[in-house]
Every structure is written in structure tokens, then in C-alpha cells.
Design an enzyme around this catalytic site. Sequence first.
Site, PDB file in Angstrom:
ATOM      1  N   CYS A   1       1.016  -0.971  -0.057  1.00 47.82           N
ATOM      2  CA  CYS A   1       0.214  -0.020   0.206  1.00 47.82           C
ATOM      3  C   CYS A   1       0.946   1.304  -0.606  1.00 47.82           C
ATOM      4  O   CYS A   1       0.452   2.188  -0.538  1.00 47.82           O
ATOM      5  CB  CYS A   1      -0.830  -0.256   1.502  1.00 47.82           C
ATOM      6  SG  CYS A   1      -0.336  -0.807   2.673  1.00 47.82           S
TER       7      CYS A   1
ATOM      8  N   HIS B   1      -1.829   6.643   4.357  1.00 52.54           N
ATOM      9  CA  HIS B   1      -0.773   6.340   4.521  1.00 52.54           C
ATOM     10  C   HIS B   1       0.052   7.287   3.344  1.00 52.54           C
ATOM     11  O   HIS B   1      -1.001   8.359   2.651  1.00 52.54           O
ATOM     12  CB  HIS B   1      -0.310   5.091   3.657  1.00 52.54           C
ATOM     13  CG  HIS B   1      -0.214   3.771   4.638  1.00 52.54           C
ATOM     14  ND1 HIS B   1      -1.071   3.649   5.183  1.00 52.54           N
ATOM     15  CD2 HIS B   1      -0.222   2.266   3.838  1.00 52.54           C
ATOM     16  CE1 HIS B   1      -1.449   2.121   6.143  1.00 52.54           C
ATOM     17  NE2 HIS B   1      -0.659   1.825   4.668  1.00 52.54           N
TER      18      HIS B   1
END
Length: 340
Positions: free
Chosen positions: A131, A245
Amino acid sequence: MAKSSLNVAVIGATGAVGDVFLRVAAERNFPFSSLKLLATARSAGKTLRYKDQEIVVEETSVEALKGADLVFCSATSAASREYAPIITKMGGVMIDDGSAFRMQANVPLVIPEVNGDDLEWHEGIISIPNCTTTPLAMALHAMRQVAPLRRVTVATYQATSGTGAAAVEELKSQLGAFGRGEPIPAASVYPHQIAMNVLPQVDVFGEDGYTAEEAKMRNETRKILHIDGLPFSATCARVPTVLGHAEAVHVEFEKDAPLDDIREALRNQPGLEIMDDPANSVYPMPLNTAGDDRAFVGRLRKDESTDHGIAFWCVTDNLRKGAATNAIQIAEELIRRGKI
Ligand code: A2P
């Protein structure tokens, strides 16, 4: 014969990515002929909602995977390794969210907007990148249209949902106790308390001092961009957020890469959005990008510490473009190319 409507199974349907997968698939009207939701025996019998249907979760087994044209797997590396040969032997295609096969030479590692052509040579397993790799590779791919990349350094600020549902619960229970002034429950998912803390460790350490997450970012970026040996160094940190993130990135180019040209290249990159108005404190953050399928770039500036350098900040919903959305886009691209 290419199919336009598929028998699909999801391994890990009860997990953090599985949950978002069902929402994204519904939003995009993914063409299911049938949909099986699989997890461990612990979850068998639970029901999950897909659009207006309640679907009963089944234990993952050879029997349950029979007849699946396409299997999305977001469980554990062990589960990926166990079920991949079974799925492909039965003629199915597996899109794997885990790291088990990402660096295997005959497994494409794909972000459709960057290296969709790699789907042409798949042999039944396709991996999606980590990710944190996905938004970085998208931004680097756009930027290398301006000038060849010489070196990349990155520091990440990663949310707990990247570790899974249990990690999110650990953060919530620690924050709840902190708010009530109670003793904070001991860490069980992470090596240290995550609430009120920042952990400079994502995954296990290797002999070179880098963590597995940092090595994944380096190796996967090289594979996706087809640049063997791209000089690359990452420091990955876990921060006490739930979703999204963030990454601080420094890139050096082989020759001058004017900021205006870099902006233009980023604007032309599908799936990527510039959010960059520092004078008004506008930049991507976990809170203003959650629930969006795009990767966001901001804080774009010259890195004056080196020749031909730029610095930027990027944020992505790690469960969407970092996982579920990318997996579904791969499936859509396989259908479009007649590769399933
Ligand atoms: P279960 O909920 O039954 O434990 P997360 O990433 O949020 O931790 O979720 C992991 C997902 O992977 C869950 O759906 C979990 O099911 C599933 N899972 C874990 N191990 C296996 C396995 N060996 N086989 C199938 N599914 C698994």
C-alpha cells in the site's frame, strides 16, 4: 474465451481490506456472476452485505474455490501460498494483496495506470503492490516522463489499518483508555504501544537494518517501473492514525526537471491528483483523502540540497488505492484486455 461476468471469490472477506473491497466493488458495479465470501472457520456463518444482498461467509477450502474464475486474496501470506496453486490448477486467476508472490519473476506486480501492460504475461497469479508502494510508483512514473530518475528517498507515516482490523482495535482501545484516564492496555499486535507514539518499525528487520516493509517498497518500485537497481532508501513508520498512509519523498533526476513540467506530468497521470496550495494550508492528509480512490500529491518543491532534486508529500487511502481499488482495477483491466 474472455468473460465479461465472473464467478468471484474473496479470501479474507471479513478483514479490513475485504470490507472495503465489497464497498468499492459495489460502487464500481463490478460484473459478478456469483460472489463467494471466504475467511477462516472462525468467521464461517457470519453474514456480510454486498449491495442489497446478505451473503453468508464460508470457510476457505478447495471445495469453496471450485468454479471461481477470479479470486481476490487479502488474508495472510500463508493463505496466499496455500490457495494460489489450487486456484490456478482449477483454471482460476488470483489477484493477491499479499507479499507472497510480488517479487516472483512470472507474477506481474501491477498498478493498471502505470504498468497495465504487464498483465499481458500473467500466468494465473497477479500481485498488487504494497500500500505504500502504489502512490509512490504512480508519482515516480509521472515524474520520469520529465527526466530519468537517479535516486529516491522516502519516509512513510503509515496508518494502523494497514496492519489489519486487530491493529485498529488495539489503537482504539488504547486511545479510549487514554481519554478516560485509565491504564493503557498493553500492546499485542505491535511491539510497543501505538497510541501517543510513533513506531520506526513496520514489519520485521532484515540483516541490512532495513525492515521488510522498506525492502518491499524498494524492490516493488523497481519491478513496477522496470528500473533494476534504482537507488532507493526508505524509512517506514507506523503512526497512531486509522486510515491513510502519508509519505515524504525526495527524488533526484539525471537532468533538470522544472517544477512546472513535473506538475504537468502529475496532472497527466491517471489516478493521481495534485492538492497543493501551501499558502492556504491545502495539502493532502489522511483526513481529507480517506474514502477517495486516487493518490494525492502536495508540498511539491525544489530540493535545494542536491542538483536536479525535488521533494513532495503524498497521501493515499491505503485500503482503497493501496489495496482494494487497485485489485478491482486490475480485474477490470483483465476483462478489458480479454486476459481472463
Ligand atoms: P477471519 O476474520 O476469519 O480471521 P485483517 O487483515 O483485517 O487482519 O483480516 C485478515 C482476513 O484474512 C480476515 O478475513 C481473516 O479471516 C482472513 N484469513 C486469515 N487467515 C486466513 C486463512 N488461513 N485462510 C483464509 N482466510 C484467512
